[in-house]
Design a protein around this motif. Structure first.
Motif, PDB file in Angstrom:
ATOM      1  N   PHE A  47       0.826  -1.202   0.000  1.00 29.54           N
ATOM      2  CA  PHE A  47       0.000   0.000   0.000  1.00 29.54           C
ATOM      3  C   PHE A  47       0.864   1.257   0.000  1.00 29.54           C
ATOM      4  CE2 PHE A  47      -2.701   3.299   1.730  1.00 29.54           C
ATOM      5  CZ  PHE A  47      -3.894   3.082   1.056  1.00 29.54           C
ATOM      6  N   GLU A  48       1.935   1.253   0.780  1.00 33.90           N
ATOM      7  CA  GLU A  48       2.833   2.415   0.803  1.00 33.90           C
ATOM      8  C   GLU A  48       3.441   2.678  -0.563  1.00 33.90           C
ATOM      9  OE1 GLU A  48       5.521   1.219   3.836  1.00 33.90           O
ATOM     10  OE2 GLU A  48       4.388   2.204   5.465  1.00 33.90           O
ATOM     11  N   MET A  49       3.809   1.609  -1.266  1.00 32.14           N
ATOM     12  CA  MET A  49       4.366   1.770  -2.609  1.00 32.14           C
ATOM     13  C   MET A  49       3.322   2.347  -3.560  1.00 32.14           C
ATOM     14  SD  MET A  49       6.473  -1.839  -2.789  1.00 32.14           S
ATOM     15  CE  MET A  49       6.837  -1.668  -4.546  1.00 32.14           C
ATOM     16  N   ALA A  50       2.072   1.858  -3.458  1.00 35.55           N
ATOM     17  CA  ALA A  50       1.007   2.364  -4.318  1.00 35.55           C
ATOM     18  C   ALA A  50       0.699   3.826  -4.004  1.00 35.55           C
ATOM     19  CB  ALA A  50      -0.245   1.505  -4.151  1.00 35.55           C
ATOM     20  N   LEU A  51       0.749   4.177  -2.718  1.00 34.91           N
ATOM     21  CA  LEU A  51       0.496   5.561  -2.314  1.00 34.91           C
ATOM     22  C   LEU A  51       1.559   6.496  -2.891  1.00 34.91           C
ATOM     23  CD1 LEU A  51      -1.129   7.580  -0.614  1.00 34.91           C
ATOM     24  CD2 LEU A  51       0.328   6.976   1.338  1.00 34.91           C
TER      25      LEU A  51
END
Length: 299
Positions: free
Chosen positions: A173-177
């Motif tokens: 999720f952090e990478m997608a954010l």
């Protein structure tokens, strides 16, 4: 795709049997009696099944082609057998672990070269030598690249997937954010973030046990995925918290999505608190903190 693979598998066996039978039509010496043995070997290998058959086929094909290479270089120059030696290298590459595959490929390559000696001409012999080196190297490299790609894909999936729910995990999720922030900074449309925390989850675990709580988390994960668009990302943030990344979504639309999901979870018997925010150009960590504070206030 499974049906097509089965057709290809059967076609390969039919091709192997057909090739041996075709060789029986050519005039040969006493070694013609070896061909029924090769056919029997193919039958035995077929009965081993697709997982075990390749290891037997390596040596069966090696012995068959060894005879054919000898025939092609010393009795019948028109024989196409030398073109088929790559099959042995390919089978070795996929039937054995890489170190063993290299060893067996080297063994059969040397055997083919010895069977071709003495060469009818230096040109023909060198051509055969270089062909064996190329075929063996390419087959082994292909298998090795496939193995490494499979390992990399496995570890990437393991590293970015929550094992309980099958959803993307916190790191994913952090990478997608970060990717979504970069897209907005390049002039893309804004996006929204929704955080939710299941209410009274600790009491649920204490009352019904952790296996029941795990099933609730899986059920909630499936509900969230089914309740958003295909382009939206649903992740398990940790514990009983989930995070939703909604690309090309404004604040009002994100609030509508959150309210719809809140009502749906309540009907399922799993009430939750929500925090919602639209990206306003701040640092990703600051943006997430702002939405997390909204979730805290709702809680």
């Amino acid at each position: 795709m499974l049906g097509l693979a089965r057709v290809l598998y059967l076609t390969a066996w039919l091709g192997a049997v057909g090739g041996v039978l075709l060789q029986l039509t050519r005039p040969k010496g006493l070694e013609v009696w070896l061909y029924p043995l090769f056919l029997l070997g193919l039958l035995l290998a077929y009965r081993q099944g697709p997982k075990r058959a390749p290891r037997l086929l390596v040596h069966l094909a090696g012995g068959y082609l060894l005879l054919e290479v000898f025939w092609a270089f010393h009795r019948d120059p028109e024989s196409p057998a030398p073109y088929w030696t790559g099959l042995v290298y390919l089978l070795s590459a996929f039937a054995f672990p890489f170190p063993q595959a290299v060893g067996w490929a080297a063994f059969w390559g040397l055997a083919f070269l010895l069977a071709s000696w003495p060469w009818p001409s230096l040109y023909q012999g060198l051509h055969f030598l270089f062909a064996q080196l190329t075929l063996a190297s390419m087959a082994l490299l292909l298998a090795r690249f496939r193995e490494l790609y499979g390992q990399a894909r496995f570890w990437k999936t393991e590293a970015l997937t929550d094992p309980l729910t099958g959803l993307p995990n916190r790191r994913a999720f952090e990478m997608a954010l970060e990717k979504e922030v970069a897209r907005v900074e390049r002039g893309g449309p804004p996006f929204a973030l929704v955080l939710l925390d299941l209410d009274h989850f600790k009491a649920l675990n204490d009352t019904h046990g952790h296996p029941y709580g795990d099933e609730v988390l899986r059920r909630v994960g499936r509900f969230l995925v089914e309740g958003v668009r295909g382009q939206d990302l649903v992740a398990r943030w940790g514990g009983e918290e989930f995070a939703l990344l909604l690309p090309a979504t404004g604040l009002e639309e994100a609030l509508e999505v959150a309210e719809r999901l809140r009502r749906g979870l309540e009907r399922l018997g799993h009430p939750a608190s929500f925090g919602v925010g639209a990206y306003a150009g701040e640092e990703p960590s600051a943006f997430f903190g702002r939405v997390d504070q909204a979730l805290y206030r709702a809680k």
